[in-house]
Design a protein around this motif. Structure first.
Motif, PDB file in Angstrom:
ATOM      1  N   ALA A   5       0.550 -24.170 -22.254  1.00  0.00           N
ATOM      2  CA  ALA A   5       1.392 -25.781 -22.192  1.00  0.00           C
ATOM      3  C   ALA A   5       0.997 -26.274 -23.161  1.00  0.00           C
ATOM      4  O   ALA A   5       2.675 -26.604 -23.676  1.00  0.00           O
ATOM      5  N   GLU A   6       0.045 -26.811 -23.657  1.00  0.00           N
ATOM      6  CA  GLU A   6       0.536 -27.414 -25.085  1.00  0.00           C
ATOM      7  C   GLU A   6       0.852 -26.415 -26.045  1.00  0.00           C
ATOM      8  O   GLU A   6       1.491 -26.871 -27.407  1.00  0.00           O
ATOM      9  N   ALA A   7       0.386 -24.947 -26.468  1.00  0.00           N
ATOM     10  CA  ALA A   7       1.089 -24.161 -27.268  1.00  0.00           C
ATOM     11  C   ALA A   7       2.547 -24.510 -27.466  1.00  0.00           C
ATOM     12  O   ALA A   7       3.268 -24.887 -28.303  1.00  0.00           O
ATOM     13  N   ALA A   8       3.140 -24.344 -26.143  1.00  0.00           N
ATOM     14  CA  ALA A   8       4.797 -23.865 -26.206  1.00  0.00           C
ATOM     15  C   ALA A   8       5.404 -25.662 -26.225  1.00  0.00           C
ATOM     16  O   ALA A   8       6.157 -25.706 -27.225  1.00  0.00           O
ATOM     17  N   VAL A   9       4.499 -26.388 -26.726  1.00  0.00           N
ATOM     18  CA  VAL A   9       4.911 -27.613 -26.889  1.00  0.00           C
ATOM     19  C   VAL A   9       4.752 -27.932 -28.634  1.00  0.00           C
ATOM     20  O   VAL A   9       6.098 -28.454 -29.217  1.00  0.00           O
ATOM     21  N   ARG A  10       3.927 -27.502 -28.952  1.00  0.00           N
ATOM     22  CA  ARG A  10       4.309 -27.152 -30.277  1.00  0.00           C
ATOM     23  C   ARG A  10       5.379 -26.567 -30.997  1.00  0.00           C
ATOM     24  O   ARG A  10       6.024 -26.961 -32.291  1.00  0.00           O
ATOM     25  N   THR A  11       5.048 -25.388 -30.180  1.00  0.00           N
ATOM     26  CA  THR A  11       6.780 -24.644 -30.572  1.00  0.00           C
ATOM     27  C   THR A  11       7.609 -25.442 -30.473  1.00  0.00           C
ATOM     28  O   THR A  11       8.747 -25.525 -31.350  1.00  0.00           O
ATOM     29  N   LEU A  12       7.959 -26.292 -29.540  1.00  0.00           N
ATOM     30  CA  LEU A  12       9.352 -27.132 -29.523  1.00  0.00           C
ATOM     31  C   LEU A  12       9.617 -27.969 -30.567  1.00  0.00           C
ATOM     32  O   LEU A  12      10.693 -28.841 -31.299  1.00  0.00           O
ATOM     33  N   GLU A  28      -1.681 -35.493 -30.665  1.00  0.00           N
ATOM     34  CA  GLU A  28      -1.597 -34.970 -29.663  1.00  0.00           C
ATOM     35  C   GLU A  28      -0.250 -35.448 -28.400  1.00  0.00           C
ATOM     36  O   GLU A  28      -0.817 -34.906 -27.662  1.00  0.00           O
ATOM     37  N   THR A  29       1.044 -35.170 -29.196  1.00  0.00           N
ATOM     38  CA  THR A  29       1.389 -35.066 -28.879  1.00  0.00           C
ATOM     39  C   THR A  29       1.468 -33.352 -27.879  1.00  0.00           C
ATOM     40  O   THR A  29       1.779 -33.988 -27.199  1.00  0.00           O
ATOM     41  N   PRO A  30       0.761 -32.784 -28.376  1.00  0.00           N
ATOM     42  CA  PRO A  30       1.643 -31.628 -26.582  1.00  0.00           C
ATOM     43  C   PRO A  30       0.400 -31.961 -25.882  1.00  0.00           C
ATOM     44  O   PRO A  30       0.998 -31.809 -24.211  1.00  0.00           O
ATOM     45  N   LYS A  31      -0.540 -32.523 -25.757  1.00  0.00           N
ATOM     46  CA  LYS A  31      -1.724 -32.510 -25.282  1.00  0.00           C
ATOM     47  C   LYS A  31      -0.664 -33.817 -24.467  1.00  0.00           C
ATOM     48  O   LYS A  31      -1.309 -33.370 -22.913  1.00  0.00           O
ATOM     49  N   ARG A  32      -0.108 -34.919 -24.648  1.00  0.00           N
ATOM     50  CA  ARG A  32       0.445 -35.925 -23.997  1.00  0.00           C
ATOM     51  C   ARG A  32       1.800 -34.937 -22.839  1.00  0.00           C
ATOM     52  O   ARG A  32       1.926 -36.228 -21.783  1.00  0.00           O
ATOM     53  N   VAL A  33       1.993 -34.398 -23.443  1.00  0.00           N
ATOM     54  CA  VAL A  33       3.140 -33.857 -22.749  1.00  0.00           C
ATOM     55  C   VAL A  33       3.013 -33.354 -21.559  1.00  0.00           C
ATOM     56  O   VAL A  33       4.065 -33.526 -20.731  1.00  0.00           O
ATOM     57  N   ALA A  34       2.269 -32.359 -22.013  1.00  0.00           N
ATOM     58  CA  ALA A  34       1.333 -31.420 -21.007  1.00  0.00           C
ATOM     59  C   ALA A  34       0.833 -31.711 -19.801  1.00  0.00           C
ATOM     60  O   ALA A  34       1.185 -32.097 -19.047  1.00  0.00           O
ATOM     61  N   LYS A  35       0.320 -33.866 -20.102  1.00  0.00           N
ATOM     62  CA  LYS A  35      -0.408 -34.310 -19.028  1.00  0.00           C
ATOM     63  C   LYS A  35       0.942 -35.106 -18.440  1.00  0.00           C
ATOM     64  O   LYS A  35       0.955 -35.510 -16.914  1.00  0.00           O
TER      65      LYS A  35
END
Length: 195
Positions: A15-22, A37-44
Motif C-alpha cells: 500500500a505504501e509503495a502504491a502511494v509513493r507511485t502516486l 512519511e506520507t505513504p505510511k500516513r496515507v496507508a494508515k
C-alpha cells in the motif's frame, strides 16, 4: 471479524509503495523531506477511512430491547454525520443520514443506528446503494413495520473537479413497509427528518 467482513490481501508495504507511485505520478519526489512519511500516513488513514470492510453493519442491530412500555411510534435519529468515498473517483462524500423505523415489539439502542450508517459509509460507495443498504439492514434484522432512510451529501468528485459545482448536494431516500405505504406514516417521517 465476521464472515462478511473483508481481510485485506495487500500488505502495508505494498500500500505504501502504491502511494509513493502516486506521488511520483503527480510530479513530486516521494524522497523529499515533507513526503518521506506520507505513504505510511496515507496507508494508515485509509485503514481507518475504509474500516467498513472490517465489520458487518447488520450485527450492530442484533441486541434489542423488548421493554418498550407499549411504544409504537416512529423512532428517528437525525443528522448522523458520515464520511464515505465515491467508488468512481475515491474522493470524499460528506453528509448526514436520517434513519427511522416504526418498531413492532422491540427497539435498538440509538448508537447502533449510527454504527450501521458508519459501517456502510466507510467503504467505497455510491450514495444510492448506501441508502438502500442501511434501510434493508434495519428492515431485515429488526423486522419493524417500516423503515425510512434519507441521506444528504456533498460529493467531492462533483464539487472540486469535473463539473466543479461547489455546494451541490445529493439527496437519496429509501422507504420500506409502512413508511412507504401509509401516507400518514410517510409524511410524519419526512416531517420529522425536515424539522
Amino acid at each position: 471479524m465476521t464472515d462478511h467482513a473483508h481481510k485485506p490481501s495487500v500488505s502495508q508495504a505494498e500500500a505504501e509503495a502504491a502511494v509513493r507511485t502516486l506521488i511520483q505520478w503527480a510530479g513530486d519526489n516521494p524522497d523529499r523531506e515533507g513526503l518521506l512519511e506520507t505513504p505510511k500516513r496515507v496507508a494508515k488513514s485509509y485503514r481507518e477511512l475504509f474500516q467498513g470492510y472490517e465489520v458487518e453493519p447488520r450485527e450492530y442491530l442484533e441486541k434489542t430491547f423488548e421493554e418498550v412500555g407499549g411504544y409504537d411510534e416512529l423512532v428517528v435519529l437525525k443528522n448522523i454525520r458520515f464520511v464515505s468515498f465515491c467508488e468512481h473517483h475515491m474522493l470524499p462524500v460528506v453528509g448526514v443520514a436520517h434513519v427511522g423505523y416504526l418498531p413492532t415489539d422491540r427497539v435498538v439502542g440509538i448508537s447502533k443506528l449510527a454504527r450501521v450508517v458508519r459501517g456502510f459509509a466507510r467503504r467505497l460507495q455510491i450514495q444510492e446503494k448506501m441508502t438502500s443498504d442501511i434501510a434493508h439492514a434495519i428492515q431485515d434484522v429488526l423486522r419493524p413495520h417500516g423503515v425510512g432512510v434519507v441521506i444528504e451529501a456533498e460529493h467531492s468528485c462533483m464539487t472540486m473537479r469535473g463539473v466543479d459545482v461547489p455546494g451541490a448536494s445529493l439527496s437519496t431516500s429509501c422507504l420500506l413497509g409502512s413508511v412507504r405505504e401509509d401516507p400518514r406514516t410517510r409524511e410524519e417521517f419526512l416531517r420529522l427528518v425536515r424539522g
